[in-house]
Motif scaffolding. Sequence first.
Motif, mmCIF file in Angstrom:
data_model
loop_
_atom_site.group_PDB
_atom_site.id
_atom_site.type_symbol
_atom_site.label_atom_id
_atom_site.label_comp_id
_atom_site.label_asym_id
_atom_site.label_seq_id
_atom_site.Cartn_x
_atom_site.Cartn_y
_atom_site.Cartn_z
ATOM 1 N N CYS A 116 -5.608 -0.087 -0.526
ATOM 2 C CA CYS A 116 -5.214 1.206 -1.098
ATOM 3 C C CYS A 116 -5.884 1.449 -2.454
ATOM 4 N N GLY A 117 -6.247 0.377 -3.162
ATOM 5 C CA GLY A 117 -6.950 0.514 -4.429
ATOM 6 C C GLY A 117 -6.063 0.640 -5.645
ATOM 7 N N LEU A 118 -4.747 0.498 -5.471
ATOM 8 C CA LEU A 118 -3.842 0.694 -6.606
ATOM 9 C C LEU A 118 -4.112 -0.296 -7.730
ATOM 10 N N ARG A 121 -19.856 0.803 14.167
ATOM 11 C CA ARG A 121 -19.841 0.283 12.801
ATOM 12 C C ARG A 121 -18.488 0.578 12.159
ATOM 13 N N VAL A 122 -17.894 -0.444 11.553
ATOM 14 C CA VAL A 122 -16.601 -0.295 10.885
ATOM 15 C C VAL A 122 -16.701 -0.896 9.494
ATOM 16 N N VAL A 123 -16.281 -0.134 8.492
ATOM 17 C CA VAL A 123 -16.283 -0.606 7.109
ATOM 18 C C VAL A 123 -14.840 -0.782 6.650
ATOM 19 N N ARG A 124 -14.512 -1.976 6.214
ATOM 20 C CA ARG A 124 -13.166 -2.269 5.724
ATOM 21 C C ARG A 124 -13.242 -2.606 4.241
ATOM 22 N N VAL A 125 -12.401 -1.936 3.454
ATOM 23 C CA VAL A 125 -12.400 -2.140 2.003
ATOM 24 C C VAL A 125 -11.436 -3.259 1.645
ATOM 25 N N LYS A 126 -11.897 -4.160 0.791
ATOM 26 C CA LYS A 126 -11.038 -5.227 0.285
ATOM 27 C C LYS A 126 -11.130 -5.251 -1.234
ATOM 28 N N TYR A 127 -10.033 -5.633 -1.843
ATOM 29 C CA TYR A 127 -9.999 -5.765 -3.301
ATOM 30 C C TYR A 127 -9.731 -7.225 -3.645
ATOM 31 N N GLY A 128 -10.233 -7.620 -4.783
ATOM 32 C CA GLY A 128 -10.028 -8.984 -5.218
ATOM 33 C C GLY A 128 -10.044 -9.086 -6.731
ATOM 34 N N VAL A 129 -9.816 -10.290 -7.221
ATOM 35 C CA VAL A 129 -9.781 -10.549 -8.664
ATOM 36 C C VAL A 129 -10.817 -11.624 -8.986
ATOM 37 N N ASP A 130 -11.653 -11.335 -9.961
ATOM 38 C CA ASP A 130 -12.629 -12.316 -10.442
ATOM 39 C C ASP A 130 -11.872 -13.331 -11.293
ATOM 40 N N GLU A 131 -11.706 -14.528 -10.760
ATOM 41 C CA GLU A 131 -10.875 -15.529 -11.445
ATOM 42 C C GLU A 131 -11.491 -16.007 -12.753
ATOM 43 N N ASP A 132 -12.800 -15.811 -12.913
ATOM 44 C CA ASP A 132 -13.426 -16.195 -14.181
ATOM 45 C C ASP A 132 -13.127 -15.176 -15.278
ATOM 46 N N THR A 133 -12.874 -13.915 -14.861
ATOM 47 C CA THR A 133 -12.607 -12.849 -15.829
ATOM 48 C C THR A 133 -11.124 -12.718 -16.139
ATOM 49 N N GLY A 171 0.790 -1.231 0.000
ATOM 50 C CA GLY A 171 0.000 0.000 0.000
ATOM 51 C C GLY A 171 0.817 1.274 0.000
ATOM 52 N N CYS A 172 2.123 1.187 -0.214
ATOM 53 C CA CYS A 172 2.974 2.385 -0.200
ATOM 54 C C CYS A 172 2.453 3.417 -1.197
ATOM 55 N N PRO A 173 2.333 4.676 -0.792
ATOM 56 C CA PRO A 173 1.795 5.697 -1.704
ATOM 57 C C PRO A 173 2.753 6.083 -2.822
ATOM 58 N N GLU A 174 3.976 5.570 -2.784
ATOM 59 C CA GLU A 174 4.932 5.929 -3.835
ATOM 60 C C GLU A 174 4.878 4.958 -5.007
ATOM 61 N N ARG A 175 4.417 3.741 -4.766
ATOM 62 C CA ARG A 175 4.305 2.766 -5.858
ATOM 63 C C ARG A 175 3.412 3.267 -6.999
ATOM 64 N N PRO A 176 2.242 3.885 -6.707
ATOM 65 C CA PRO A 176 1.390 4.349 -7.812
ATOM 66 C C PRO A 176 2.058 5.366 -8.725
ATOM 67 N N VAL A 177 2.981 6.166 -8.182
ATOM 68 C CA VAL A 177 3.647 7.179 -9.002
ATOM 69 C C VAL A 177 4.463 6.501 -10.096
ATOM 70 N N PHE A 178 5.155 5.428 -9.742
ATOM 71 C CA PHE A 178 5.989 4.753 -10.729
ATOM 72 C C PHE A 178 5.142 3.907 -11.684
ATOM 73 N N ALA A 179 4.007 3.423 -11.199
ATOM 74 C CA ALA A 179 3.073 2.763 -12.120
ATOM 75 C C ALA A 179 2.570 3.767 -13.151
ATOM 76 N N ALA A 180 2.225 4.976 -12.693
ATOM 77 C CA ALA A 180 1.767 6.022 -13.616
ATOM 78 C C ALA A 180 2.871 6.426 -14.580
ATOM 79 N N LEU A 181 4.111 6.456 -14.088
ATOM 80 C CA LEU A 181 5.234 6.825 -14.949
ATOM 81 C C LEU A 181 5.450 5.770 -16.037
ATOM 82 N N LYS A 182 5.280 4.496 -15.692
ATOM 83 C CA LYS A 182 5.394 3.447 -16.710
ATOM 84 C C LYS A 182 4.347 3.646 -17.806
ATOM 85 N N LEU A 183 3.153 4.062 -17.400
ATOM 86 C CA LEU A 183 2.093 4.308 -18.386
ATOM 87 C C LEU A 183 2.390 5.553 -19.214
#
Length: 708
Positions: free
Chosen positions: A666-668, A614-626, A413-425
């Motif tokens: 983090c949603g990256l 009440r606590v809301v926790r965000v999780k990300y995942g991958v649809d293995e069929d897609t 979740g490091c906030p610096e990783r997205p910068v280099f992902a954007a730079l690659k793009l």
Amino acid sequence: MERAFSSEIESLKLGDGQTFHGEGILAVTKALLQSGVSYVGGYQGAPVSHLLDVMVQARDYMDELGVHVEACTNEASAAAMLGASINYPVRGAVTWKSIVGTNVASDALSYLSSAGVLGGALIIAGEDYGEGASVALERTHAIALKSSLWMLDPRPNLPTIVRMVEKGFELSEASSSPVIVDLRIRACHAQGQFATRANRAAAMSKRHRGASAGFNYDRLAHPPAIFRQERLKAEVRLPAARRFIAEHRLNEAFGGDLGEVGVIVQGGLYNNLQRALQLLDLADPFGTSRVPILALNVVTPLVPEEIVGFCAGKRAVLVLEEGQPEFIEQDIATTLRRNDAQAKLHGKDLMPMTGEYSAELMVRGLQKFLAQHQPGLDVGGGAQWLSKVADTRRQASALLAGLPPRPPNFCVGCPERPVFAALKLAERETGRPHISGDIGCHAFATFEPFSMGNSILGYGMSLASAAGVGPMMAQRPLAVMGDGGFWHNGLLSGVASNLLNKGDAVLVVMKNGYASATGTQELISSPPKEARDASGRSAAHADHTIENALAGVGVTWVKTVHTYDVAEMKKTLTEALTAEPKGLKVIVAEGECQLERQRRAKPETAQRLSAGGRVVRVKYGVDEDTCTGDHSCIRLSGCPTLTVKDNPDPLRKDPVATVIEGCVGCGLCGENAHAATLCPSFYRAEVIQNPTLWDRAVHNLRKAFVPA
């Protein structure tokens, strides 16, 4: 600084006859207080960060003692603090990381050593040399020799370390010279105990203020005073230092029955030497050695009488000194030659010229040394141990042969990783620019999957290092630095210089809110905790922001972008790399250090849960069929929690991407998929704990329409 040092602070308050338990660098901190220090400053860096961190958090107690504590903006400003000891009989200590910090401070140290000191002046340097190094492999020893700074390298046990700190102040005052206490990584983190003494309040401190000193030109490192000061170094201070070292027996001689040979060792290497001698059946577990040893707790200056006395009557002596050039060995060789001593001197002829001296290397070197000068001595145990080490290596190599290399990486979740992902793009449209890297967390971008960065030349120096190459490039160069590097050196050496010379470059400042790589210490631009929202964004706050500083020196193109917004970051990078007219363009990439965000959020979440909230926790995942098994998402991210697993479809062989436990939400991964127009296989889910009646009603409604 989110880590609390409450127990360490309490250990600083121990009095006469009590026992301190802890690690080496905290023992140093206690020793400073026992010595009556008046002021302490420094710049954080492993392995000595705790010294300043603990004192900063213990300000109330420091105020009771009258000790002024200052977290400096760089090592040069820390070294300049020692100027207080030039005119006043006050003891001061500053700290920083090894050669990189000493390099930054060297200008001030040169003038300080020339003028000399009245009060004790100590530099606590965390030596970062060897296999665990995170900087260029050089030693502080060279600067100590250059500037006539006396340097201690204590044996890695707490009583010796504490004694050397206390005696270091006395040595400084006895010779009117600054003293470096050089602490290796293992010494800083060595666990142990020692008998404490009561802390001393200094006679002159912020609680007991004194009058200013009268004018004395001889105290200024300025011509013509410097000509006399140079003579004083050689004719007065050096002899005084040697007398003190000998009289107080700062170096330690250990006898042994093999009197025709001996070993002279840097104090910091003593523990490894003892282990090597044990493996050769020449020492017991309690430190009694058959080979005579001279442990140099003071590596400069050496005392000729001690060297000649130790070598007297010996056929040969082995010098164990890490790194090159072999300063100690050369000094000893000169001393023996001048005194017509006959002992044959060995050192780098039997030991490696470079690298850390492990027990294994010492066993090999001692075997060669003893084979020449004690040929009948049974040291077969060492050969058996070396054979076992070789067998273990072969077995490990066979077991690990199928595993890919695993280089260091950004935190999850490091906030610096997205910068280099954007730079690659962005590079797909602009081409890859020359990228000047910097010291800090962002240096992890030099590893896969980004492999970005053409140079790393010092903390906050990335923009300055692009100045020479920029005019020769067809494309605008890009420099990256952290907010810590920006305040340390980057604003002046990089930004101001670029503006003065009408340069053309892109600067990305990683504004994560802390000096993260050194322990997440606060900066002048660190926003207050209450100014952070749940995502880590900071609201506009007070003065002293990076953006204001840039505007103040004349930068007109400045854009602040939240790092996790990959599409916007890509767009801004593309614009900065291609926009006209020429001139410096700065992107402030804002995203709070994820470690600090988690340290703040987890206790808050736990507190809400325990209260039934009440606590809301965000999780990300991958649809293995897609998922197609292309894995472009992984190549754009490199996040440790985005990995692969076997494809559940028996008709498809390629493994699919998956998000494992440890994801911080983090949603990256989803942002990358959107910005790069990848397959739509990522999903975002909300896990609700302690749901409300409305949450339950919505959930039941959805279940009615979504098949199980």
